[in-house]
Design a protein around this motif. Structure first.
Motif, short mmCIF file in Angstrom:
data_model
loop_
_atom_site.label_atom_id
_atom_site.label_comp_id
_atom_site.label_asym_id
_atom_site.label_seq_id
_atom_site.Cartn_x
_atom_site.Cartn_y
_atom_site.Cartn_z
N LYS A 86 0.78 -1.21 0.18
CA LYS A 86 0.18 0.03 0.13
C LYS A 86 0.86 1.24 -0.04
O LYS A 86 0.49 2.40 -0.45
CB LYS A 86 -0.66 0.04 1.18
N GLU A 87 1.93 1.26 0.91
CA GLU A 87 3.05 2.30 0.72
C GLU A 87 3.45 2.70 -0.78
O GLU A 87 3.41 3.73 -1.09
CB GLU A 87 3.96 1.99 1.60
N LYS A 88 3.54 1.57 -1.51
CA LYS A 88 4.27 1.96 -2.68
C LYS A 88 3.11 2.18 -3.88
O LYS A 88 3.49 2.33 -4.89
CB LYS A 88 4.60 0.64 -3.10
N THR A 89 1.73 2.32 -3.56
CA THR A 89 0.79 2.63 -4.52
C THR A 89 0.80 4.15 -4.46
O THR A 89 0.48 4.88 -5.26
CB THR A 89 -0.62 2.12 -3.87
N ASN A 90 1.78 4.74 -3.54
CA ASN A 90 2.04 6.28 -3.66
C ASN A 90 3.58 6.49 -4.11
O ASN A 90 3.96 7.73 -3.91
CB ASN A 90 1.86 6.73 -2.34
N ILE A 112 1.07 0.84 -9.99
CA ILE A 112 0.06 -0.08 -10.78
C ILE A 112 0.19 -1.36 -10.29
O ILE A 112 -0.74 -2.16 -10.11
CB ILE A 112 0.08 0.20 -12.36
N HIS A 113 1.62 -1.85 -10.39
CA HIS A 113 1.90 -3.54 -10.09
C HIS A 113 1.72 -3.69 -8.51
O HIS A 113 1.18 -4.74 -8.05
CB HIS A 113 3.20 -3.51 -10.26
N SER A 114 1.83 -2.59 -7.78
CA SER A 114 1.38 -2.76 -6.33
C SER A 114 -0.02 -2.96 -6.17
O SER A 114 -0.39 -4.04 -5.23
CB SER A 114 2.14 -1.55 -5.31
N GLU A 115 -0.68 -2.24 -6.53
CA GLU A 115 -2.11 -2.14 -6.68
C GLU A 115 -2.67 -3.63 -7.19
O GLU A 115 -3.45 -4.13 -6.31
CB GLU A 115 -2.73 -1.22 -7.38
N GLY A 116 -2.11 -4.00 -8.32
CA GLY A 116 -2.39 -5.41 -8.90
C GLY A 116 -2.07 -6.56 -7.72
O GLY A 116 -2.89 -7.37 -7.74
N ALA A 117 -0.79 -6.15 -7.13
CA ALA A 117 -0.72 -7.37 -5.97
C ALA A 117 -1.52 -7.67 -4.84
O ALA A 117 -1.74 -8.39 -4.50
CB ALA A 117 0.93 -7.16 -5.86
N ILE A 118 -1.69 -6.40 -4.46
CA ILE A 118 -2.60 -6.37 -3.48
C ILE A 118 -3.98 -6.83 -3.76
O ILE A 118 -4.75 -7.65 -3.09
CB ILE A 118 -2.85 -4.53 -2.88
N ARG A 119 -4.47 -6.59 -4.83
CA ARG A 119 -5.85 -7.12 -5.44
C ARG A 119 -5.96 -8.59 -5.46
O ARG A 119 -7.02 -9.18 -4.98
CB ARG A 119 -6.33 -6.30 -6.63
N ILE A 120 -4.79 -9.35 -6.13
CA ILE A 120 -4.63 -10.63 -6.28
C ILE A 120 -4.72 -11.23 -4.96
O ILE A 120 -5.32 -12.17 -4.71
CB ILE A 120 -3.57 -10.81 -7.21
N THR A 121 -3.67 -10.66 -3.98
CA THR A 121 -3.61 -11.33 -2.73
C THR A 121 -4.95 -11.44 -2.03
O THR A 121 -5.46 -12.42 -1.35
CB THR A 121 -2.58 -10.67 -1.80
N LEU A 122 -5.71 -10.33 -1.83
CA LEU A 122 -7.07 -10.19 -1.08
C LEU A 122 -7.92 -10.87 -1.85
O LEU A 122 -8.79 -11.59 -1.15
CB LEU A 122 -7.40 -8.73 -1.15
N LYS A 123 -8.06 -11.02 -3.15
CA LYS A 123 -8.91 -12.10 -3.66
C LYS A 123 -8.55 -13.47 -3.43
O LYS A 123 -9.42 -14.46 -3.14
CB LYS A 123 -8.98 -11.91 -5.20
N SER A 124 -7.37 -13.79 -3.11
CA SER A 124 -6.99 -15.08 -3.21
C SER A 124 -7.37 -15.36 -1.58
O SER A 124 -7.61 -16.69 -1.12
CB SER A 124 -5.54 -15.51 -3.21
N LEU A 125 -6.98 -14.51 -0.94
CA LEU A 125 -7.36 -14.81 0.93
C LEU A 125 -8.79 -15.13 1.06
O LEU A 125 -9.33 -15.78 1.59
CB LEU A 125 -7.00 -13.53 1.47
N GLU A 126 -9.52 -14.28 0.12
CA GLU A 126 -11.15 -14.41 0.24
C GLU A 126 -11.54 -15.91 -0.11
O GLU A 126 -12.46 -16.38 0.39
CB GLU A 126 -11.82 -13.30 -0.58
N LYS A 127 -11.03 -16.22 -1.21
CA LYS A 127 -10.95 -17.74 -1.60
C LYS A 127 -10.83 -18.55 -0.42
O LYS A 127 -11.58 -19.81 -0.37
CB LYS A 127 -10.41 -18.10 -3.13
N LEU A 128 -9.80 -18.52 0.25
CA LEU A 128 -9.30 -19.41 1.15
C LEU A 128 -10.28 -19.46 2.53
O LEU A 128 -10.88 -20.52 3.00
CB LEU A 128 -7.91 -18.92 1.87
N LYS A 129 -10.95 -18.34 2.62
CA LYS A 129 -12.06 -18.13 3.80
C LYS A 129 -13.26 -18.93 3.31
O LYS A 129 -13.92 -19.42 4.04
CB LYS A 129 -12.37 -16.80 3.87
N ASN A 130 -13.50 -18.84 2.06
CA ASN A 130 -14.73 -19.71 1.38
C ASN A 130 -14.40 -21.04 1.03
O ASN A 130 -15.20 -21.95 0.89
CB ASN A 130 -15.27 -18.80 0.02
#
Length: 223
Positions: free
Chosen positions: A193-197, A205-223
């Motif tokens: 998140k720091e690197k999004t600035n 852009i790539h930091s935002e993508g990494a965060i998005r993918i990680t959060l999406k994958s974490l959500e899948k783990l919970k489900n």
């Protein structure tokens, strides 16, 4: 060029013609790796050439072919590793590319050299540091857990002074691993998140993508 024409050029042509034929072989070998088996001796032989351009492209070809047929380079790994000692930054970079692509397909072939590959995060050349990241992204695609103990190195690369090549690519390693082992990458989300600035647009852009993918994958783990 046909494979027969390439083979003839390898045997009879000058270095300029050989390089041209090698580029043809690389493109063919990526799409249809089995088709270059008849010229495999020549392809691997160029790794020992006195011509740096041929060595450079032989390493690139090893990555292009080896990602689908790593067994073709099983007996040439040590020769590729030797090229990491080259004074030519393009050769070092392409050797890392080759090891990464081969390792993506068959990690056992390059596992003994993982620490060596990662050590090039400190190379003086930005294109070599970039080559190291690419290699690790490839390896991490199918073997993410081998990088758990090395994440601090990629964290450091998020601040690399070279924005054109290195810093912008560093977040991609977290994206690759975040898709596969998000529970490990989760603790790096504040850092990303720091690197999004960051001053570097690609890093943002790539930091935002990494965060998005990680959060999406974490959500899948919970489900």
């Amino acid at each position: 060029m046909t494979i027969d024409e390439i083979k003839q050029t390898f045997q009879e042509g000058n270095d300029k013609d050989k390089l041209k034929a090698l580029k043809f072989a690389s493109r063919i070998g990526f799409k249809e790796p089995e088709s270059v088996e008849p010229i495999l001796t020549e392809l691997t032989g160029f790794l020992k050439s006195d011509n740096e351009d041929l060595v450079e492209y032989a390493c690139w070809t090893a990555g292009q072919v080896g990602i689908n047929r790593p067994d073709f380079y099983e007996n040439s790994i040590t020769e590729i590793v030797k090229q990491l000692d080259s004074k030519n930054e393009k050769i070092r970079s392409n050797a890392l590319f080759a090891l990464g692509r081969i390792g993506r397909s068959d990690f056992s072939l390059i596992s003994d050299y993982l620490d060596l590959i990662i050590s090039f995060s400190n190379d003086e050349s930005p294109i070599v540091r970039l080559g190291m990241i690419w290699a690790c992204e490839n390896i991490g695609t199918n073997n993410p857990k081998v990088f758990i103990e090395h994440l601090s190195i990629f964290d450091k690369l998020l601040d690399d002074p070279n924005t054109e090549k290195v810093r912008g690519e560093a977040p991609e390693m977290f994206r690759v691993l975040g898709k596969r082992i998000p529970e490990v990458i989760e603790k790096y989300i504040p850092r990303l998140k720091e690197k999004t600035n960051d001053d570097c647009r690609t890093t943002r852009i790539h930091s935002e993508g990494a965060i998005r993918i990680t959060l999406k994958s974490l959500e899948k783990l919970k489900n």
